[in-house]
Design a protein around this motif. Structure first.
Motif, PDB file in Angstrom:
ATOM      1  N   LYS A 182      31.121  39.131  32.841  1.00 45.51           N
ATOM      2  CA  LYS A 182      32.332  38.323  32.684  1.00 45.51           C
ATOM      3  C   LYS A 182      32.887  38.419  31.273  1.00 45.51           C
ATOM      4  O   LYS A 182      34.100  38.482  31.073  1.00 45.51           O
ATOM      5  N   HIS A 206      33.826  44.509  45.862  1.00 44.87           N
ATOM      6  CA  HIS A 206      32.665  44.001  45.127  1.00 44.87           C
ATOM      7  C   HIS A 206      33.065  42.867  44.183  1.00 44.87           C
ATOM      8  O   HIS A 206      32.420  41.804  44.166  1.00 44.87           O
ATOM      9  N   LEU A 207      34.120  43.053  43.421  1.00 46.63           N
ATOM     10  CA  LEU A 207      34.559  42.019  42.481  1.00 46.63           C
ATOM     11  C   LEU A 207      35.062  40.785  43.211  1.00 46.63           C
ATOM     12  O   LEU A 207      34.835  39.651  42.761  1.00 46.63           O
ATOM     13  N   LYS A 209      33.957  39.685  46.026  1.00 45.30           N
ATOM     14  CA  LYS A 209      32.779  38.967  46.533  1.00 45.30           C
ATOM     15  C   LYS A 209      32.209  38.028  45.482  1.00 45.30           C
ATOM     16  O   LYS A 209      31.677  36.961  45.801  1.00 45.30           O
ATOM     17  N   TYR A 210      32.324  38.404  44.221  1.00 41.91           N
ATOM     18  CA  TYR A 210      31.810  37.572  43.124  1.00 41.91           C
ATOM     19  C   TYR A 210      32.920  36.755  42.463  1.00 41.91           C
ATOM     20  O   TYR A 210      32.705  36.138  41.424  1.00 41.91           O
ATOM     21  N   ALA A 211      34.106  36.744  43.072  1.00 41.31           N
ATOM     22  CA  ALA A 211      35.250  35.988  42.556  1.00 41.31           C
ATOM     23  C   ALA A 211      35.553  36.337  41.102  1.00 41.31           C
ATOM     24  O   ALA A 211      35.852  35.470  40.282  1.00 41.31           O
ATOM     25  N   ILE A 212      35.462  37.603  40.790  1.00 37.38           N
ATOM     26  CA  ILE A 212      35.712  38.070  39.425  1.00 37.38           C
ATOM     27  C   ILE A 212      37.101  38.688  39.355  1.00 37.38           C
ATOM     28  O   ILE A 212      37.445  39.573  40.149  1.00 37.38           O
ATOM     29  N   ALA A 259      24.073  40.370  36.477  1.00 36.73           N
ATOM     30  CA  ALA A 259      24.271  40.545  37.915  1.00 36.73           C
ATOM     31  C   ALA A 259      25.638  41.153  38.197  1.00 36.73           C
ATOM     32  O   ALA A 259      26.562  41.075  37.381  1.00 36.73           O
ATOM     33  N   ALA A 260      25.747  41.776  39.338  1.00 32.81           N
ATOM     34  CA  ALA A 260      27.002  42.327  39.856  1.00 32.81           C
ATOM     35  C   ALA A 260      27.519  43.520  39.061  1.00 32.81           C
ATOM     36  O   ALA A 260      28.689  43.881  39.166  1.00 32.81           O
ATOM     37  N   THR A 261      26.662  44.134  38.245  1.00 32.54           N
ATOM     38  CA  THR A 261      27.113  45.281  37.450  1.00 32.54           C
ATOM     39  C   THR A 261      26.735  46.620  38.096  1.00 32.54           C
ATOM     40  O   THR A 261      27.039  47.670  37.538  1.00 32.54           O
TER      41      THR A 261
END
Length: 292
Positions: A182, A206-207, A209-212, A259-261
């Motif tokens: 983030k 993908h982004l 899904k993580y609300a990024i 995470a999420a990277t």
């Protein structure tokens, strides 16, 4: 009719070489009456006498000598064709029409082809570099025998076989402060592929899904260019791990932590469900399966 004539021509060629019905029968594993019937049928079909008798000796007529010249060449070509087709089974020749996505073609395929040509130097691999959907179209239309393409892929007429994992990793310029997901996306724009790219779709899903939400998106249709832009500090990007191995080791790029990277994805072996698996294609596919 063509098949009958060719069969008769085989018998005629043998009789003409030996000038003997009995020897031709022995060579072709036919009885002498069967040979006589074949020659008689051929002569009747042509409306010409091909042999004549001089006492006990069989002699070619003028028409027979003319036909023999052609028959000899035809039988020679048939033998050559048989030997050529045997070479396909023996993997001494052949061609595989292969389609690959750009990343696979650049970072995965070269070493595979090098080893394959060492093993099968006479098999040609013709290569088409394109996006996944165009490769699928090539498979469906019979223009390609096989494709190595990055998922996700979907089509009713194709068969997908997982081949090798090809994860996307988020990379940033060397020396970037606090390389967490983030934080890094606040300071750097996300550089990604064009909208129609399957890689772009994977990253956006993908982004989401993580609300990024990303700061901005720069669209570049080339992985190598994206890599260079990240190295110069213009932005960050999700890139194939295989494509950045050297840069991560040398320190010209670094991975973003947390995470999420990492986005998991696969390279697939793609074939048509109605594919005809000739010996050369099977040899290539089996070689590729062992070389991961």
């Amino acid at each position: 009719m063509t098949a009958i004539i060719l069969n008769h021509l085989l018998v005629f060629h043998s009789v003409a070489r030996h000038l003997s019905y009995s020897k031709a029968g022995e060579e072709l594993n036919l009885s002498q009456p069967a040979v006589s019937r074949q020659i008689s049928s051929l002569e009747k079909g042509l409306g010409l006498d091909l042999f004549t008798q001089r006492g006990r000796q069989v002699v070619l007529t003028d028409a027979g000598r003319s036909l023999y010249d052609y028959a000899d060449r035809i039988m020679g070509l048939a033998q050559q064709a048989g030997r050529a087709l045997t070479q396909y089974h023996d993997l001494e020749r052949g061609e595989v029409r292969l389609g690959v996505s750009p990343v696979v073609g650049c970072y995965l395929l070269p070493s595979i082809l090098k080893e394959f040509y060492n093993r099968f130097p006479n098999i040609k691999v013709s290569l088409q570099l394109d996006c996944g959907q165009k490769l699928i179209k090539g498979i469906e239309e019979g223009e390609l025998d096989l494709a190595l393409a990055v998922g996700p892929l979907a089509c009713d007429n194709i068969h997908l076989e997982r081949y090798a994992q090809d994860d996307l990793v988020l990379v940033c310029p060397p020396g970037a402060d606090s390389p967490m997901l983030k934080e890094i996306l606040i300071n750097y724009p996300l550089i990604t592929r064009e909208k129609l790219s399957s890689t772009r779709v994977i990253i956006e899903d993908h982004l989401a899904k993580y609300a990024i939400k990303t700061k901005s998106i720069m669209e570049i249709p080339d992985t190598a260019v994206i890599k260079k832009l990240v190295m110069t500090g213009i932005g960050v990007a999700f890139l194939p791990e295989r494509a950045v191995e050297t840069e991560l080791v040398s320190g010209t790029l670094q991975t973003v932590k947390g995470a999420a990277t990492v986005i998991n994805r696969w390279v697939y072996l793609v074939t048509s469900k109605d594919q005809h698996y000739c010996p050369t294609l099977l040899a290539f596919m089996n070689f590729v399966r062992k070389y991961q």
